[in-house]
Motif scaffolding. Structure first.
Motif, PDB file in Angstrom:
ATOM      1  N   PHE A 107       5.918  -3.970   0.096  1.00 55.05           N
ATOM      2  CA  PHE A 107       4.994  -2.838  -0.029  1.00 55.05           C
ATOM      3  C   PHE A 107       4.288  -2.981  -1.373  1.00 55.05           C
ATOM      4  O   PHE A 107       4.878  -2.772  -2.422  1.00 55.05           O
ATOM      5  CB  PHE A 107       5.745  -1.505   0.024  1.00 55.05           C
ATOM      6  CG  PHE A 107       6.577  -1.330   1.265  1.00 55.05           C
ATOM      7  CD1 PHE A 107       5.974  -1.170   2.497  1.00 55.05           C
ATOM      8  CD2 PHE A 107       7.957  -1.330   1.193  1.00 55.05           C
ATOM      9  CE1 PHE A 107       6.736  -0.994   3.644  1.00 55.05           C
ATOM     10  CE2 PHE A 107       8.720  -1.162   2.329  1.00 55.05           C
ATOM     11  CZ  PHE A 107       8.116  -0.996   3.561  1.00 55.05           C
ATOM     12  N   LYS A 108       3.024  -3.351  -1.341  1.00 54.70           N
ATOM     13  CA  LYS A 108       2.282  -3.587  -2.580  1.00 54.70           C
ATOM     14  C   LYS A 108       1.425  -2.392  -2.984  1.00 54.70           C
ATOM     15  O   LYS A 108       1.108  -2.226  -4.151  1.00 54.70           O
ATOM     16  CB  LYS A 108       1.405  -4.833  -2.438  1.00 54.70           C
ATOM     17  CG  LYS A 108       2.239  -6.080  -2.226  1.00 54.70           C
ATOM     18  CD  LYS A 108       1.387  -7.313  -2.051  1.00 54.70           C
ATOM     19  CE  LYS A 108       2.304  -8.508  -1.795  1.00 54.70           C
ATOM     20  NZ  LYS A 108       1.569  -9.732  -1.592  1.00 54.70           N
ATOM     21  N   GLU A 109       1.027  -1.583  -2.000  1.00 55.30           N
ATOM     22  CA  GLU A 109       0.165  -0.425  -2.256  1.00 55.30           C
ATOM     23  C   GLU A 109       0.688   0.762  -1.447  1.00 55.30           C
ATOM     24  O   GLU A 109       1.420   0.583  -0.478  1.00 55.30           O
ATOM     25  CB  GLU A 109      -1.268  -0.719  -1.815  1.00 55.30           C
ATOM     26  CG  GLU A 109      -1.903  -1.913  -2.483  1.00 55.30           C
ATOM     27  CD  GLU A 109      -3.285  -2.213  -1.899  1.00 55.30           C
ATOM     28  OE1 GLU A 109      -3.962  -1.274  -1.427  1.00 55.30           O
ATOM     29  OE2 GLU A 109      -3.663  -3.396  -1.902  1.00 55.30           O
TER      30      GLU A 109
ATOM     31  N   LYS B  93      -0.796   2.509   0.699  1.00 55.34           N
ATOM     32  CA  LYS B  93      -1.189   2.424   2.109  1.00 55.34           C
ATOM     33  C   LYS B  93      -0.244   1.529   2.911  1.00 55.34           C
ATOM     34  O   LYS B  93      -0.102   1.715   4.117  1.00 55.34           O
ATOM     35  CB  LYS B  93      -2.632   1.964   2.254  1.00 55.34           C
ATOM     36  CG  LYS B  93      -2.915   0.561   1.796  1.00 55.34           C
ATOM     37  CD  LYS B  93      -4.396   0.237   1.946  1.00 55.34           C
ATOM     38  CE  LYS B  93      -4.682  -1.182   1.508  1.00 55.34           C
ATOM     39  NZ  LYS B  93      -6.095  -1.512   1.661  1.00 55.34           N
ATOM     40  N   ASN B  94       0.447   0.594   2.272  1.00 54.70           N
ATOM     41  CA  ASN B  94       1.425  -0.245   2.972  1.00 54.70           C
ATOM     42  C   ASN B  94       2.616   0.588   3.446  1.00 54.70           C
ATOM     43  O   ASN B  94       3.125   0.389   4.546  1.00 54.70           O
ATOM     44  CB  ASN B  94       1.939  -1.369   2.085  1.00 54.70           C
ATOM     45  CG  ASN B  94       0.876  -2.323   1.612  1.00 54.70           C
ATOM     46  OD1 ASN B  94       0.893  -2.749   0.462  1.00 54.70           O
ATOM     47  ND2 ASN B  94      -0.072  -2.671   2.463  1.00 54.70           N
ATOM     48  N   TYR B  95       3.066   1.531   2.607  1.00 59.86           N
ATOM     49  CA  TYR B  95       4.169   2.420   2.991  1.00 59.86           C
ATOM     50  C   TYR B  95       3.766   3.270   4.198  1.00 59.86           C
ATOM     51  O   TYR B  95       4.531   3.399   5.156  1.00 59.86           O
ATOM     52  CB  TYR B  95       4.544   3.352   1.829  1.00 59.86           C
ATOM     53  CG  TYR B  95       5.159   2.677   0.643  1.00 59.86           C
ATOM     54  CD1 TYR B  95       6.518   2.384   0.605  1.00 59.86           C
ATOM     55  CD2 TYR B  95       4.394   2.372  -0.476  1.00 59.86           C
ATOM     56  CE1 TYR B  95       7.097   1.782  -0.506  1.00 59.86           C
ATOM     57  CE2 TYR B  95       4.957   1.774  -1.594  1.00 59.86           C
ATOM     58  CZ  TYR B  95       6.310   1.481  -1.595  1.00 59.86           C
ATOM     59  OH  TYR B  95       6.879   0.895  -2.697  1.00 59.86           O
TER      60      TYR B  95
ATOM     61  N   PHE C 230       1.383   2.754   6.455  1.00 57.70           N
ATOM     62  CA  PHE C 230       1.212   1.920   7.643  1.00 57.70           C
ATOM     63  C   PHE C 230       2.572   1.589   8.258  1.00 57.70           C
ATOM     64  O   PHE C 230       2.779   1.723   9.471  1.00 57.70           O
ATOM     65  CB  PHE C 230       0.472   0.632   7.274  1.00 57.70           C
ATOM     66  CG  PHE C 230       0.280  -0.302   8.425  1.00 57.70           C
ATOM     67  CD1 PHE C 230      -0.763  -0.113   9.321  1.00 57.70           C
ATOM     68  CD2 PHE C 230       1.143  -1.368   8.620  1.00 57.70           C
ATOM     69  CE1 PHE C 230      -0.940  -0.977  10.397  1.00 57.70           C
ATOM     70  CE2 PHE C 230       0.979  -2.239   9.690  1.00 57.70           C
ATOM     71  CZ  PHE C 230      -0.069  -2.037  10.579  1.00 57.70           C
ATOM     72  N   PHE C 231       3.509   1.178   7.431  1.00 51.19           N
ATOM     73  CA  PHE C 231       4.846   0.828   7.910  1.00 51.19           C
ATOM     74  C   PHE C 231       5.520   2.022   8.575  1.00 51.19           C
ATOM     75  O   PHE C 231       6.072   1.900   9.675  1.00 51.19           O
ATOM     76  CB  PHE C 231       5.698   0.308   6.745  1.00 51.19           C
ATOM     77  CG  PHE C 231       7.086  -0.066   7.136  1.00 51.19           C
ATOM     78  CD1 PHE C 231       7.352  -1.293   7.712  1.00 51.19           C
ATOM     79  CD2 PHE C 231       8.143   0.817   6.934  1.00 51.19           C
ATOM     80  CE1 PHE C 231       8.647  -1.648   8.071  1.00 51.19           C
ATOM     81  CE2 PHE C 231       9.430   0.470   7.294  1.00 51.19           C
ATOM     82  CZ  PHE C 231       9.683  -0.760   7.868  1.00 51.19           C
TER      83      PHE C 231
END
Length: 90
Positions: A27-29, A31-33, A35-36
């Motif tokens: 998780f880099k940003e 929005k990654n959290y 989306f996941f």
């Protein structure tokens, strides 16, 4: 450690976790959290009740209970009706 190829059992609680490769982030940003979690909820909610979770930059944990056989059967019957299953097996 359980055999990773054993299927989950209905009405059983599991601690599900995974870790990035080495020190790699999964998780880099922010929005990654999101989306996941959206995808996890979409695919896991029909088959499991999610009690708790923790997402960190390089790994995650979930505490969940697989739904009982009746609920799983209803879900998969809706997803794969008998007509579709019989056509797929031919």
């Amino acid at each position: 450690m359980a055999n990773p190829r054993e299927p989950f059992e209905p009405d059983t609680i599991y601690h599900v976790y995974n870790h990035g490769n080495g020190n790699d982030l999964i998780f880099k940003e922010d929005k990654n959290y999101r989306f996941f979690l959206e995808r996890f909820r979409k695919y896991m909610s029909p088959v499991a009740k999610i009690y708790a979770y923790c997402l960190m930059p390089n790994h995650f944990h979930f505490l969940l209970r697989i739904r009982n056989e009746e609920k799983l059967g209803s879900y998969f019957e809706e997803l794969y009706p008998k007509e579709r299953r019989s056509a797929m097996s031919q």
